[in-house]
Design a protein around this motif. Structure first.
Motif, mmCIF file in Angstrom:
data_model
loop_
_atom_site.group_PDB
_atom_site.id
_atom_site.type_symbol
_atom_site.label_atom_id
_atom_site.label_comp_id
_atom_site.label_asym_id
_atom_site.label_seq_id
_atom_site.Cartn_x
_atom_site.Cartn_y
_atom_site.Cartn_z
ATOM 1 N N LYS A 1 -1.531 -2.328 13.167
ATOM 2 C CA LYS A 1 -0.762 -1.173 13.609
ATOM 3 C C LYS A 1 0.488 -1.060 12.755
ATOM 4 O O LYS A 1 0.761 -1.926 11.919
ATOM 5 C CB LYS A 1 -0.385 -1.318 15.091
ATOM 6 C CG LYS A 1 0.620 -2.418 15.389
ATOM 7 C CD LYS A 1 0.897 -2.489 16.886
ATOM 8 C CE LYS A 1 2.103 -3.372 17.206
ATOM 9 N NZ LYS A 1 3.380 -2.784 16.748
ATOM 10 N N MET A 2 1.243 0.007 12.927
ATOM 11 C CA MET A 2 2.509 0.125 12.227
ATOM 12 C C MET A 2 3.413 -1.039 12.628
ATOM 13 O O MET A 2 3.451 -1.433 13.798
ATOM 14 C CB MET A 2 3.190 1.455 12.555
ATOM 15 C CG MET A 2 2.443 2.674 12.048
ATOM 16 S SD MET A 2 2.272 2.738 10.247
ATOM 17 C CE MET A 2 3.953 3.165 9.739
ATOM 18 N N GLY B 1 0.824 -1.190 0.000
ATOM 19 C CA GLY B 1 0.000 0.000 0.000
ATOM 20 C C GLY B 1 0.862 1.246 0.000
ATOM 21 O O GLY B 1 1.572 1.534 -0.962
ATOM 22 N N ALA B 2 0.811 1.985 1.099
ATOM 23 C CA ALA B 2 1.671 3.157 1.295
ATOM 24 C C ALA B 2 2.252 3.047 2.697
ATOM 25 O O ALA B 2 1.932 3.822 3.603
ATOM 26 C CB ALA B 2 0.880 4.444 1.120
ATOM 27 N N ALA C 1 -2.720 5.375 12.031
ATOM 28 C CA ALA C 1 -2.891 3.988 12.471
ATOM 29 C C ALA C 1 -4.221 3.725 13.158
ATOM 30 O O ALA C 1 -4.648 2.567 13.245
ATOM 31 C CB ALA C 1 -1.739 3.599 13.410
ATOM 32 N N ASN C 2 -4.870 4.754 13.630
ATOM 33 C CA ASN C 2 -6.115 4.538 14.380
ATOM 34 C C ASN C 2 -7.215 3.977 13.480
ATOM 35 O O ASN C 2 -7.457 4.477 12.383
ATOM 36 C CB ASN C 2 -6.597 5.850 15.000
ATOM 37 C CG ASN C 2 -5.681 6.338 16.099
ATOM 38 O OD1 ASN C 2 -4.958 5.540 16.703
ATOM 39 N ND2 ASN C 2 -5.681 7.630 16.358
ATOM 40 N N ASP C 3 -7.865 2.924 13.961
ATOM 41 C CA ASP C 3 -9.010 2.332 13.263
ATOM 42 C C ASP C 3 -8.667 1.825 11.868
ATOM 43 O O ASP C 3 -9.532 1.784 10.985
ATOM 44 C CB ASP C 3 -10.172 3.330 13.171
ATOM 45 C CG ASP C 3 -10.651 3.781 14.546
ATOM 46 O OD1 ASP C 3 -10.727 2.913 15.442
ATOM 47 O OD2 ASP C 3 -10.928 4.973 14.717
ATOM 48 N N PRO D 1 -0.360 1.790 8.315
ATOM 49 C CA PRO D 1 -0.168 0.379 8.652
ATOM 50 C C PRO D 1 -0.304 -0.483 7.400
ATOM 51 O O PRO D 1 -1.297 -0.403 6.674
ATOM 52 C CB PRO D 1 -1.298 0.098 9.656
ATOM 53 C CG PRO D 1 -1.607 1.423 10.263
ATOM 54 C CD PRO D 1 -1.423 2.416 9.150
ATOM 55 N N GLU D 2 0.702 -1.287 7.132
ATOM 56 C CA GLU D 2 0.773 -2.045 5.879
ATOM 57 C C GLU D 2 -0.365 -3.042 5.733
ATOM 58 O O GLU D 2 -0.898 -3.558 6.713
ATOM 59 C CB GLU D 2 2.105 -2.774 5.792
ATOM 60 C CG GLU D 2 2.313 -3.807 6.889
ATOM 61 C CD GLU D 2 3.718 -4.378 6.892
ATOM 62 O OE1 GLU D 2 3.847 -5.603 7.052
ATOM 63 O OE2 GLU D 2 4.689 -3.608 6.737
#
Length: 408
Positions: free
Chosen positions: A160-161, A67-68, A187-189, A73-74
């Motif tokens: 998460k990250m 993704g990015a 990273a949230n949600d 977060p991947e």
């Protein structure tokens, strides 16, 4: 899979249906201009600067790596959408499987301890190696696999990250450790993804697909699930979704997976991408590759081509070297070109600031890597002299900008 399991899986997917993606124009953001400002004066900088007012367009030259993942977060919905909004024409789902043999997007089958919140949930007890706190010189650690969870359990996790605080003495503290050049801002949600969900999302985003069949952390066959069945299941999910083979670039580090697709799914096998990691080979097998010594290429590039392999994807540093303080193609590149192989490479923007050499991804050109503008210098050599057909990036806007400016 039984009809009951199929019905259960369909019900789970319906219950976790994803919201529609808002239509958004492709946007570079500030980073490409930032990198151009860092470049040394010269024709390349002038050319790139001349494109600052151009209208961004999607390009298959730009591939969203997980993704990015530089800032998101991947392998999450949010990371994929961000990559598409930066103009990536192709997005990647790394594919592994759960206990009930459902395919999900994770970089590794055993990375849940660092990419999700599993250690602070009730599922922590299912980890093959429970959390161990740091003790003196021994770092904190844990190993948690998707193969230990059902699809429903996997979907309950929060991504998460990818990071861990190796000095942690509690699972809660272990959740930290994000590099200071990344962020937890997005990273949230974040939304964890199955492979099937990624296919539907990518279709809605209008991008192509490059799934990577990840090597299992469990012994195969796994509960009767063979490596060949695993490779076939990944392709079957594209066929079931009505995706054209020419829009799929299936990847694997395992050459036997590539050869399986070439023989059993030739339309997909024609674009199968061999992720060449022979630089990590041990002395007990084929030995290490020296990118400037063709004698170490086993099998040779021509042998790969003769097997039906059309695409190879080594890391960037294998494709280049430094001569007279200039970045130039390596012998590895010249051999691949001579064999007529298409080359894709990874991973731009995976390293932090380049002022200190750039780390693993820049190891063959560390002597000339002293500022962030080298990203564009390397990218120019990869595109114009190596002739790569695509570049994976953790921040696709950089590659998209270059491709648009150069008319790729």
């Amino acid at each position: 899979m039984t009809i009951t399991r199929l019905t259960a899986a369909a019900a789970l997917l319906a219950a976790t249906a994803l919201p529609a993606v808002a239509e958004t124009a492709i946007d570079y953001g500030p980073r490409p201009a930032f990198l151009i400002d860092k470049m040394e004066d010269g024709p390349l900088k002038d050319k790139l600067a001349s494109c600052l007012g151009q209208t961004p367009k999607r390009t298959d030259f730009s591939i969203g790596h997980r993704g990015a993942a530089l800032m998101f977060p991947e392998h999450t919905r949010e990371s994929y959408v961000a990559g598409a909004r930066m103009g990536a024409g192709i997005l990647e789902c790394d594919v592994t499987f759960t206990k009930d043999k459902e395919l999900v997007c994770r970089h590794a089958q055993n990375d849940l301890a660092t990419t999700t919140d599993i250690l602070v949930t009730d599922l922590a007890g299912k980890c093959v190696t429970p959390f161990t706190p740091a003790n003196g010189d021994e770092p904190a650690g844990a190993e948690c696999r998707t193969a230990e969870l059902t699809l429903a359990e996997f979907k309950s996790l929060s991504p998460k990250m990818d990071a861990a605080d190796k000095s942690a003495t509690t699972p809660e503290a272990f959740q930290g450790g994000v590099a200071d050049w990344r962020t937890t801002l997005y990273a949230n949600d974040a939304t964890i993804m199955t492979h099937e969900e990624s296919i539907e999302l990518f279709k809605s985003l209008g991008v192509k697909f490059t799934p990577e069949l990840k090597g299992p952390s469990v012994e195969m066959p796994f509960d009767g699930f063979t490596q060949q069945a695993y490779a076939q299941k990944m392709i079957d999910e594209y066929k079931a979704a009505g995706v054209a083979p020419e829009d799929v670039f299936a990847q694997s580090f395992d050459l036997s997976d590539i050869l399986y697709w070439i023989e059993n799914e030739p339309e997909f096998g024609a674009q199968a991408v061999y992720l060449d990691d022979r630089y990590e080979a041990s002395d007990e097998d084929e030995g290490l590759i020296d990118p400037n010594d063709p004698a170490t290429f086993k099998p040779t590039m021509q042998e790969l081509a003769d097997m039906g392999v059309n695409y190879i994807a080594p890391p960037m540093w294998m494709l280049v070297t430094v001569e007279d303080s200039e970045i130039v193609p390596s012998a590895y590149t010249r051999e691949a070109q001579a064999a007529g192989l298409d080359i894709i490479t990874w991973t731009m923007e995976r390293s932090g600031p380049l002022a200190t050499g750039g780390g693993w991804y820049f190891q063959s050109l560390k002597d000339v890597t002293d500022n962030d503008g080298v990203y564009f210098e390397l990218l120019d050599v990869l595109a114009q002299e190596v002739g790569v057909t695509g570049v994976f990036s953790d921040w696709p806007a950089t590659v998209t900008y270059y491709a648009n400016c150069m008319g790729l």
